[in-house]
Motif scaffolding. Structure first.
Motif, short mmCIF file in Angstrom:
data_model
loop_
_atom_site.label_atom_id
_atom_site.label_comp_id
_atom_site.label_asym_id
_atom_site.label_seq_id
_atom_site.Cartn_x
_atom_site.Cartn_y
_atom_site.Cartn_z
N GLU A 79 0.41 4.56 -17.39
CA GLU A 79 1.71 4.66 -16.72
C GLU A 79 1.60 5.32 -15.36
O GLU A 79 2.32 4.95 -14.43
N ASP A 132 3.02 3.61 -12.07
CA ASP A 132 4.00 4.35 -11.27
C ASP A 132 3.50 4.57 -9.84
O ASP A 132 4.30 4.62 -8.90
N ILE A 185 3.80 -0.27 -23.71
CA ILE A 185 3.88 0.49 -22.45
C ILE A 185 4.33 -0.42 -21.32
O ILE A 185 5.22 -0.06 -20.53
N LYS A 221 7.70 -0.17 -19.03
CA LYS A 221 7.62 -0.04 -17.59
C LYS A 221 8.35 -1.18 -16.88
O LYS A 221 8.92 -1.00 -15.81
#
Length: 138
Positions: A100, A104, A131, A135
């Motif tokens: 992540e 990000d 995940i 996201k």
């Protein structure tokens, strides 16, 4: 030439959608952890992919180098600001516990090898899917 070249990886995500191979007949660049990011930026309008190595290349199972996140952020900002058609791929030390952070920071493509193939493959891929789905909704 005749032969198509592909970049096969353990798991790749492209804008949070999966693929398992990428043609390498388009120009691309690789940034090692020790590479000065300013050496690559002037060429981003001439390449379609920049690979940020988040470990020192050579063997699998290394720990993710957190300072690679800064390079990803700088690349993402420059690519977006200049409206360039260049993807950012991250390879090395990617695990379900840190993927992540790479997303990000601005990664388009994620490579994970040891974290998938060193464990129960189906279970790990399911974890990555969850995940990536999370996201893509955020």
């Amino acid at each position: 030439m005749g032969d198509d070249q592909y970049h096969y990886t353990g798991l790749v995500i492209n804008r949070l959608s999966f693929t398992f191979g990428r043609r390498l007949d388009e120009p691309h660049s690789r940034i090692f952890n020790s590479t000065d990011i300013n050496l690559v930026i002037p060429y981003l309008d001439k390449i379609d992919l920049v690979l940020v190595m988040s470990v020192e290349p050579g063997f699998g199972g290394q720990s993710f180098m957190e300072d690679s996140l800064d390079k990803i952020k700088i690349l993402r900002e420059y690519i977006d600001k200049n409206n360039l058609d260049c993807l950012i791929e991250v390879d090395g030390g990617i695990k379900t516990t840190n993927v992540e952070k790479a997303i990000d920071a601005g990664a388009d493509l994620i490579v994970s090898g040891s974290d998938i193939f060193g464990k129960d493959i189906k279970n790990q891929i399911d974890k990555y899917y969850k995940i990536f789905e999370k996201k893509s909704l955020s």
